[in-house]
Motif scaffolding. Structure first.
Motif, PDB file in Angstrom:
ATOM      1  N   PHE A  55      67.523   7.598   0.092  1.00 36.86           N
ATOM      2  CA  PHE A  55      67.862   6.685  -1.152  1.00 36.86           C
ATOM      3  C   PHE A  55      69.356   6.674  -1.454  1.00 36.86           C
ATOM      4  CE2 PHE A  55      67.820  10.957  -3.371  1.00 36.86           C
ATOM      5  CZ  PHE A  55      68.705  10.615  -4.161  1.00 36.86           C
ATOM      6  N   LYS A  56      69.421   5.362  -1.681  1.00 38.96           N
ATOM      7  CA  LYS A  56      71.155   4.708  -2.052  1.00 38.96           C
ATOM      8  C   LYS A  56      71.038   4.429  -3.433  1.00 38.96           C
ATOM      9  CE  LYS A  56      71.435   2.581   2.663  1.00 38.96           C
ATOM     10  NZ  LYS A  56      71.789   1.605   3.340  1.00 38.96           N
ATOM     11  N   VAL A  57      72.253   4.805  -4.202  1.00 35.46           N
ATOM     12  CA  VAL A  57      72.556   4.556  -5.285  1.00 35.46           C
ATOM     13  C   VAL A  57      73.719   3.610  -5.407  1.00 35.46           C
ATOM     14  CG1 VAL A  57      73.230   5.348  -7.666  1.00 35.46           C
ATOM     15  CG2 VAL A  57      71.692   6.789  -6.394  1.00 35.46           C
ATOM     16  N   GLY A  58      73.650   2.593  -5.842  1.00 36.33           N
ATOM     17  CA  GLY A  58      74.729   1.466  -6.048  1.00 36.33           C
ATOM     18  C   GLY A  58      74.901   0.717  -7.364  1.00 36.33           C
ATOM     19  N   PHE A  59      75.462  -0.429  -7.122  1.00 38.74           N
ATOM     20  CA  PHE A  59      75.651  -1.163  -8.185  1.00 38.74           C
ATOM     21  C   PHE A  59      75.556  -2.839  -7.933  1.00 38.74           C
ATOM     22  CE2 PHE A  59      78.138   2.489  -8.772  1.00 38.74           C
ATOM     23  CZ  PHE A  59      78.135   2.749 -10.002  1.00 38.74           C
ATOM     24  N   ASP A  60      75.015  -3.436  -8.880  1.00 33.20           N
ATOM     25  CA  ASP A  60      74.866  -4.841  -8.547  1.00 33.20           C
ATOM     26  C   ASP A  60      76.329  -5.734  -9.062  1.00 33.20           C
ATOM     27  OD1 ASP A  60      74.214  -7.670  -8.623  1.00 33.20           O
ATOM     28  OD2 ASP A  60      72.554  -7.519  -9.829  1.00 33.20           O
ATOM     29  N   LEU A  61      76.907  -5.873  -8.054  1.00 34.38           N
ATOM     30  CA  LEU A  61      78.353  -6.347  -8.309  1.00 34.38           C
ATOM     31  C   LEU A  61      78.166  -7.739  -8.782  1.00 34.38           C
ATOM     32  CD1 LEU A  61      80.247  -5.017  -5.145  1.00 34.38           C
ATOM     33  CD2 LEU A  61      80.155  -4.178  -7.601  1.00 34.38           C
ATOM     34  N   LYS A  62      77.305  -8.431  -8.934  1.00 34.33           N
ATOM     35  CA  LYS A  62      77.095  -9.908  -9.470  1.00 34.33           C
ATOM     36  C   LYS A  62      77.207  -9.840 -10.901  1.00 34.33           C
ATOM     37  CE  LYS A  62      74.608 -12.531  -5.930  1.00 34.33           C
ATOM     38  NZ  LYS A  62      74.297 -11.658  -4.616  1.00 34.33           N
ATOM     39  N   LYS A  63      77.004  -8.658 -11.200  1.00 29.40           N
ATOM     40  CA  LYS A  63      77.227  -8.373 -12.885  1.00 29.40           C
ATOM     41  C   LYS A  63      78.416  -7.656 -13.355  1.00 29.40           C
ATOM     42  CE  LYS A  63      72.023  -7.675 -13.142  1.00 29.40           C
ATOM     43  NZ  LYS A  63      71.077  -6.710 -13.692  1.00 29.40           N
ATOM     44  N   LEU A 110      80.897  -2.485 -15.211  1.00 30.87           N
ATOM     45  CA  LEU A 110      80.000  -2.470 -14.093  1.00 30.87           C
ATOM     46  C   LEU A 110      78.609  -2.074 -14.534  1.00 30.87           C
ATOM     47  CD1 LEU A 110      81.928  -0.054 -11.534  1.00 30.87           C
ATOM     48  CD2 LEU A 110      81.270  -2.231 -11.366  1.00 30.87           C
ATOM     49  N   PRO A 111      77.513  -2.647 -14.175  1.00 28.71           N
ATOM     50  CA  PRO A 111      76.293  -2.249 -14.435  1.00 28.71           C
ATOM     51  C   PRO A 111      75.843  -0.910 -14.483  1.00 28.71           C
ATOM     52  CG  PRO A 111      76.013  -3.597 -12.470  1.00 28.71           C
ATOM     53  CD  PRO A 111      77.510  -3.645 -13.032  1.00 28.71           C
ATOM     54  N   GLU A 112      74.751  -0.370 -14.966  1.00 33.76           N
ATOM     55  CA  GLU A 112      74.422   1.074 -14.760  1.00 33.76           C
ATOM     56  C   GLU A 112      73.975   1.030 -13.282  1.00 33.76           C
ATOM     57  OE1 GLU A 112      74.352   3.870 -16.277  1.00 33.76           O
ATOM     58  OE2 GLU A 112      75.711   3.294 -17.899  1.00 33.76           O
ATOM     59  N   PRO A 113      74.084   2.140 -12.531  1.00 34.00           N
ATOM     60  CA  PRO A 113      73.748   2.242 -11.240  1.00 34.00           C
ATOM     61  C   PRO A 113      72.257   2.143 -10.920  1.00 34.00           C
ATOM     62  CG  PRO A 113      74.647   4.487 -11.934  1.00 34.00           C
ATOM     63  CD  PRO A 113      74.782   3.403 -12.995  1.00 34.00           C
ATOM     64  N   THR A 114      71.771   1.676  -9.972  1.00 39.54           N
ATOM     65  CA  THR A 114      70.437   1.635  -9.587  1.00 39.54           C
ATOM     66  C   THR A 114      70.259   2.071  -8.302  1.00 39.54           C
ATOM     67  OG1 THR A 114      70.682  -0.455  -8.538  1.00 39.54           O
ATOM     68  CG2 THR A 114      69.883  -0.678 -10.930  1.00 39.54           C
ATOM     69  N   LYS A 174      67.979  14.219 -11.561  1.00 37.72           N
ATOM     70  CA  LYS A 174      68.282  15.681 -11.542  1.00 37.72           C
ATOM     71  C   LYS A 174      69.247  16.059 -10.458  1.00 37.72           C
ATOM     72  CE  LYS A 174      63.686  16.359 -12.987  1.00 37.72           C
ATOM     73  NZ  LYS A 174      62.375  16.935 -12.679  1.00 37.72           N
ATOM     74  N   MET A 175      69.556  15.069  -9.176  1.00 42.83           N
ATOM     75  CA  MET A 175      70.194  15.409  -8.151  1.00 42.83           C
ATOM     76  C   MET A 175      71.800  14.969  -8.187  1.00 42.83           C
ATOM     77  SD  MET A 175      68.023  14.298  -5.037  1.00 42.83           S
ATOM     78  CE  MET A 175      66.438  14.355  -4.902  1.00 42.83           C
ATOM     79  N   GLY A 176      72.172  14.493  -9.702  1.00 40.44           N
ATOM     80  CA  GLY A 176      73.599  14.127  -9.944  1.00 40.44           C
ATOM     81  C   GLY A 176      73.961  12.803  -8.842  1.00 40.44           C
ATOM     82  N   ALA A 177      72.966  11.939  -8.522  1.00 43.81           N
ATOM     83  CA  ALA A 177      73.259  10.947  -7.692  1.00 43.81           C
ATOM     84  C   ALA A 177      74.030   9.617  -8.351  1.00 43.81           C
ATOM     85  CB  ALA A 177      72.035  10.353  -6.927  1.00 43.81           C
ATOM     86  N   TYR A 178      73.528   9.618  -9.690  1.00 38.36           N
ATOM     87  CA  TYR A 178      74.133   8.465 -10.597  1.00 38.36           C
ATOM     88  C   TYR A 178      75.633   8.838 -10.854  1.00 38.36           C
ATOM     89  CZ  TYR A 178      69.534   6.575 -11.213  1.00 38.36           C
ATOM     90  OH  TYR A 178      68.420   6.263 -10.992  1.00 38.36           O
ATOM     91  N   GLU A 179      75.931  10.171 -11.086  1.00 35.56           N
ATOM     92  CA  GLU A 179      77.405  10.607 -11.540  1.00 35.56           C
ATOM     93  C   GLU A 179      78.160  10.412 -10.196  1.00 35.56           C
ATOM     94  OE1 GLU A 179      74.366  12.522 -12.066  1.00 35.56           O
ATOM     95  OE2 GLU A 179      74.445  11.958 -14.221  1.00 35.56           O
ATOM     96  N   GLU A 180      77.679  10.787  -9.168  1.00 33.80           N
ATOM     97  CA  GLU A 180      78.456  10.647  -7.701  1.00 33.80           C
ATOM     98  C   GLU A 180      78.764   9.350  -7.474  1.00 33.80           C
ATOM     99  OE1 GLU A 180      78.351  12.358  -3.321  1.00 33.80           O
ATOM    100  OE2 GLU A 180      76.874  13.056  -4.654  1.00 33.80           O
ATOM    101  N   ALA A 181      77.721   8.335  -7.602  1.00 38.93           N
ATOM    102  CA  ALA A 181      78.045   7.004  -7.626  1.00 38.93           C
ATOM    103  C   ALA A 181      79.018   6.446  -8.417  1.00 38.93           C
ATOM    104  CB  ALA A 181      76.436   6.359  -7.831  1.00 38.93           C
ATOM    105  N   LYS A 182      78.999   6.626  -9.779  1.00 35.11           N
ATOM    106  CA  LYS A 182      79.871   6.395 -10.621  1.00 35.11           C
ATOM    107  C   LYS A 182      81.480   6.973 -10.210  1.00 35.11           C
ATOM    108  CE  LYS A 182      77.112   5.887 -14.617  1.00 35.11           C
ATOM    109  NZ  LYS A 182      76.706   6.234 -16.032  1.00 35.11           N
ATOM    110  N   LYS A 183      81.477   8.147  -9.910  1.00 40.65           N
ATOM    111  CA  LYS A 183      82.901   8.602  -9.517  1.00 40.65           C
ATOM    112  C   LYS A 183      83.189   7.851  -8.117  1.00 40.65           C
ATOM    113  CE  LYS A 183      83.290  12.639  -7.306  1.00 40.65           C
ATOM    114  NZ  LYS A 183      82.842  13.923  -6.890  1.00 40.65           N
ATOM    115  N   ASN A 184      82.398   7.587  -7.265  1.00 36.99           N
ATOM    116  CA  ASN A 184      82.880   6.960  -5.919  1.00 36.99           C
ATOM    117  C   ASN A 184      83.098   5.420  -6.427  1.00 36.99           C
ATOM    118  OD1 ASN A 184      82.310   9.215  -4.765  1.00 36.99           O
ATOM    119  ND2 ASN A 184      80.524   8.588  -3.808  1.00 36.99           N
ATOM    120  N   ALA A 185      82.471   4.874  -7.201  1.00 36.24           N
ATOM    121  CA  ALA A 185      82.619   3.537  -7.587  1.00 36.24           C
ATOM    122  C   ALA A 185      84.168   3.404  -8.269  1.00 36.24           C
ATOM    123  CB  ALA A 185      81.934   2.684  -8.363  1.00 36.24           C
TER     124      ALA A 185
END
Length: 182
Positions: A72-80, A96-100, A146-157
């Motif tokens: 699975f990939k967590v990312g952002f819709d950059l059109k928003k 940025l929109p919340e990650p999906t 629970k895996m912390g993927a959203y937090e990691e995605a935000k940090k990388n973005a």
């Protein structure tokens, strides 16, 4: 004798001495950013064991266990993406929109690890197998936060955008990144 003729024509709308504003610099890059459509910031590969949870019956048992590998990939819709720029302070508020997430469970990565049938129980039908696999995917989806993927995605973005915005001329201390609630 050689004659040199130099003329100065005014090119409409272009002033070679005018410094490009931060808004103009940002606006030039914005189409490229939005064209990327999605910024994937995190990719995880997860292995999950999925088992049927049937009770034993007086006429026999049946059990099936799958090993599943999902990505699975967590990312952002950059059109928003939205931006408010303050030229005087060389600052920007980027929203940025919340990650999906997007989950991929390739069929060739789902394998039966164990299957047993006793008594007069029937084998698992294709529909039953599909339902068990869907439960596995739902289980993985439930575990993503629970895996912390959203937090990691935000940090990388944030690291990506801070580098880009400093390169465009914004003060690092004036870069604020927020997330829009869905």
């Amino acid at each position: 004798a050689m004659l040199l003729n130099v003329s100065c024509e005014k090119i409409s709308g272009v002033n070679p001495f005018k410094k490009e504003t931060l808004q103009e610099k940002f606006n030039k890059r914005l189409p490229e950013i939005k064209e990327m459509s999605e910024l994937s910031c995190v990719e995880y590969t997860v292995t999950k064991v999925i088992a049927s949870d049937e009770d034993s019956k007086w006429y026999g048992d049946r059990k099936i266990i799958y090993n599943c590998m999902a990505t699975f990939k967590v990312g952002f819709d950059l059109k928003k993406l939205k931006a408010n720029i303050d030229e005087n302070n060389k600052s920007i508020e980027l929203t940025l929109p919340e990650p999906t997430y997007q989950i991929l469970m390739p069929v060739n990565k789902i394998k039966v690890a164990y299957e047993k049938k006793t008594g007069v129980r029937s084998k698992y039908t294709n529909d039953e197998r599909l339902k068990i696999k869907q439960l596995g995917q739902e289980s993985i989806e439930k575990d993503i936060p629970k895996m912390g993927a959203y937090e990691e995605a935000k940090k990388n973005a944030e690291a990506f955008f801070r580098t880009l915005l400093v390169e465009l001329g914004f003060n690092e201390s004036g870069i604020q990144i927020k997330y829009e609630k869905l």
